[in-house]
Write a protein that holds these residues in place. Sequence first.
Motif, PDB file in Angstrom:
ATOM      1  N   ASP A  30       0.834  -1.210   0.000  1.00 29.66           N
ATOM      2  CA  ASP A  30       0.000   0.000   0.000  1.00 29.66           C
ATOM      3  C   ASP A  30       0.865   1.254   0.000  1.00 29.66           C
ATOM      4  O   ASP A  30       0.705   2.136  -0.835  1.00 29.66           O
ATOM      5  CB  ASP A  30      -0.888   0.025   1.256  1.00 29.66           C
ATOM      6  CG  ASP A  30      -2.139  -0.831   1.077  1.00 29.66           C
ATOM      7  OD1 ASP A  30      -2.489  -1.108  -0.076  1.00 29.66           O
ATOM      8  OD2 ASP A  30      -2.751  -1.214   2.081  1.00 29.66           O
ATOM      9  N   GLY A  31       1.808   1.294   0.969  1.00 26.54           N
ATOM     10  CA  GLY A  31       2.626   2.503   1.104  1.00 26.54           C
ATOM     11  C   GLY A  31       3.446   2.752  -0.149  1.00 26.54           C
ATOM     12  O   GLY A  31       3.529   3.875  -0.652  1.00 26.54           O
ATOM     13  N   ILE A  55     -14.183   2.164 -19.663  1.00 29.66           N
ATOM     14  CA  ILE A  55     -13.536   1.417 -18.583  1.00 29.66           C
ATOM     15  C   ILE A  55     -13.101   2.413 -17.502  1.00 29.66           C
ATOM     16  O   ILE A  55     -12.581   3.477 -17.803  1.00 29.66           O
ATOM     17  CB  ILE A  55     -12.277   0.675 -19.096  1.00 29.66           C
ATOM     18  CG1 ILE A  55     -12.657  -0.345 -20.147  1.00 29.66           C
ATOM     19  CG2 ILE A  55     -11.524   0.022 -17.944  1.00 29.66           C
ATOM     20  CD1 ILE A  55     -11.483  -1.073 -20.764  1.00 29.66           C
ATOM     21  N   SER A  56     -13.316   2.041 -16.271  1.00 27.62           N
ATOM     22  CA  SER A  56     -12.853   2.887 -15.196  1.00 27.62           C
ATOM     23  C   SER A  56     -12.271   1.997 -14.111  1.00 27.62           C
ATOM     24  O   SER A  56     -12.837   0.955 -13.793  1.00 27.62           O
ATOM     25  CB  SER A  56     -14.041   3.679 -14.676  1.00 27.62           C
ATOM     26  OG  SER A  56     -13.875   3.945 -13.324  1.00 27.62           O
ATOM     27  N   ILE A  57     -11.117   2.376 -13.562  1.00 26.06           N
ATOM     28  CA  ILE A  57     -10.517   1.547 -12.515  1.00 26.06           C
ATOM     29  C   ILE A  57     -10.182   2.405 -11.296  1.00 26.06           C
ATOM     30  O   ILE A  57      -9.940   3.604 -11.420  1.00 26.06           O
ATOM     31  CB  ILE A  57      -9.260   0.800 -13.007  1.00 26.06           C
ATOM     32  CG1 ILE A  57      -8.210   1.772 -13.530  1.00 26.06           C
ATOM     33  CG2 ILE A  57      -9.612  -0.228 -14.053  1.00 26.06           C
ATOM     34  CD1 ILE A  57      -6.930   1.100 -13.976  1.00 26.06           C
ATOM     35  N   THR A  58     -10.161   1.773 -10.144  1.00 27.75           N
ATOM     36  CA  THR A  58      -9.876   2.473  -8.897  1.00 27.75           C
ATOM     37  C   THR A  58      -8.409   2.302  -8.536  1.00 27.75           C
ATOM     38  O   THR A  58      -7.675   1.543  -9.175  1.00 27.75           O
ATOM     39  CB  THR A  58     -10.710   1.873  -7.754  1.00 27.75           C
ATOM     40  OG1 THR A  58     -10.275   0.517  -7.579  1.00 27.75           O
ATOM     41  CG2 THR A  58     -12.202   1.877  -8.073  1.00 27.75           C
ATOM     42  N   ARG A  59      -8.022   2.957  -7.459  1.00 31.08           N
ATOM     43  CA  ARG A  59      -6.658   2.847  -6.949  1.00 31.08           C
ATOM     44  C   ARG A  59      -6.324   1.387  -6.610  1.00 31.08           C
ATOM     45  O   ARG A  59      -5.225   0.908  -6.889  1.00 31.08           O
ATOM     46  CB  ARG A  59      -6.537   3.735  -5.707  1.00 31.08           C
ATOM     47  CG  ARG A  59      -5.144   3.883  -5.175  1.00 31.08           C
ATOM     48  CD  ARG A  59      -5.138   4.869  -4.020  1.00 31.08           C
ATOM     49  NE  ARG A  59      -5.056   6.237  -4.492  1.00 31.08           N
ATOM     50  CZ  ARG A  59      -3.967   7.005  -4.383  1.00 31.08           C
ATOM     51  NH1 ARG A  59      -2.883   6.535  -3.812  1.00 31.08           N
ATOM     52  NH2 ARG A  59      -3.953   8.241  -4.817  1.00 31.08           N
ATOM     53  N   ASP A  60      -7.279   0.673  -6.022  1.00 32.72           N
ATOM     54  CA  ASP A  60      -7.030  -0.741  -5.687  1.00 32.72           C
ATOM     55  C   ASP A  60      -6.758  -1.567  -6.939  1.00 32.72           C
ATOM     56  O   ASP A  60      -5.924  -2.478  -6.923  1.00 32.72           O
ATOM     57  CB  ASP A  60      -8.227  -1.345  -4.929  1.00 32.72           C
ATOM     58  CG  ASP A  60      -8.206  -0.960  -3.444  1.00 32.72           C
ATOM     59  OD1 ASP A  60      -7.237  -0.288  -3.023  1.00 32.72           O
ATOM     60  OD2 ASP A  60      -9.154  -1.320  -2.725  1.00 32.72           O
ATOM     61  N   ASN A  61      -7.482  -1.254  -8.035  1.00 28.27           N
ATOM     62  CA  ASN A  61      -7.239  -1.987  -9.279  1.00 28.27           C
ATOM     63  C   ASN A  61      -5.816  -1.734  -9.779  1.00 28.27           C
ATOM     64  O   ASN A  61      -5.139  -2.647 -10.240  1.00 28.27           O
ATOM     65  CB  ASN A  61      -8.199  -1.550 -10.396  1.00 28.27           C
ATOM     66  CG  ASN A  61      -9.648  -1.885 -10.113  1.00 28.27           C
ATOM     67  OD1 ASN A  61     -10.527  -1.083 -10.354  1.00 28.27           O
ATOM     68  ND2 ASN A  61      -9.901  -3.080  -9.590  1.00 28.27           N
TER      69      ASN A  61
END
Length: 461
Positions: A185-186, A242-248
């Motif tokens: 994550d960091g 298409i849309s993706i998040t930070r987690d993707n």
Amino acid sequence: MGMSGELNHRGLAALAKTYGGLFHMKMGRIHMVAVSTAEMAREVLQTQDHVFSNRPANNSIRYLTYDRADMAFAHYGPFWRQMRKICVTKLFSRKRAGSWASAREEIDSFVKTLDSRVGSSVNVGETVLGLTKNITYRAAFGSVSRDGQGDFSGLLNIADFFPWLGWMNGRDLNRRLTNARGALDGFIDKIIDDHINKKNRKCNNNNNSEEEGEVEDDMVDELMEFYDENGNANNDLKSSSISITRDNIKALIMDVMFGGTETVASAIEWAMAELMKSPQDLKKVQQELAEVVGFDRKVNESDLEKLPYFKCVIKETLRLHPPIPLLLHETASEATINGYTIPAGARVMINVWAIGRDPTQWADPDKFDPSRFLEDGTPDFKGSNFEYIPFGSGRRSCPGMQLGLYGLELTVAHLCHSFNWELPDGMKPNELDMNDLFGLTAPRAVQLVAVPKHRLNIPLL
């Protein structure tokens, strides 16, 4: 041999000799099916691909992939198709010159480093893993600086969590998982933030954005095109919704990290080990390189297509040592194969290692013999010859195959052309330990150590 010992590529191959190319085992409540012949692999990966397109993921994997927010472990369906499309058209596309340039430059610098160690023993396994980490790091994050590379290397040990069949658990594992995910994550959050700032700066001074984009775009830049913090479709995109998040983004970067480092490093090391164990084949490769390239320059990418015997060496290495020896699939619904019913949610293990050594498909299957690929009609690894599927086949085949193969071929060509190689301390070729370890990639049990000697008439600057 405990149950876990039987669940590796060798154990399953031995069981297949008794129980056949398709057999069922039960482990606790989990149904497991092992596939060990080309004919059964075709049934699973082609004929009934739609039923077998899911990948199993234990709790560790779900946790590390942000609950399957990636492509490798996402269930087959519209979201997976979007992720695959991004990978194939953006991240691993031949048009994404950055990845290929990263590979070329890192291999070049790797050869110079080896040149400085001529005459002394080199741990080929270790140095090659360093090389593939550098290539992946550069291609993914673009940064030539090595900031954060220590974190990145540390994160790669998450491969420890891939005894994926779920018998590993306990407090120690949970603690290590939490630490690994925290580090991931960091590390990637900082990289994403840097890329958001870079994108904003570009928008603000639009004048030279074209040129900048050409030079600097890396995989995270490509992914930022689809980024939307809330997961809403990005309306700026003419080409797709298409849309993706930070987690993707984090999960996809993780796929790239694991898919592109250990697998490629392991294949390079196996190729060199097989050539050193078979000096006559190394001699043939070096002779071909001498004729095509000569001794007055280093090998180039454009030479690779003119080296048929060398290409056969790479193919034979991938047959004997596929990058991932057991491909894992899961049934989306109940299926019938060969008259046998396989329940929904069953784990299906396709033993690529056993299929590549099947004596009904290959003459003298355990022998390293590159010349077998010179014959007409020998199978190709693109995925439609099921007796030879080192990169998998069908919907879940390896999307990074071209880039991985490029790194593998170019590195081995440089190693064979720029240097002569000897085993240390008077060791004989037949004394080389060719055992592998059980893991996601089945690396060599003992890393290859060898001594490079100058071969070319030019300094390797």
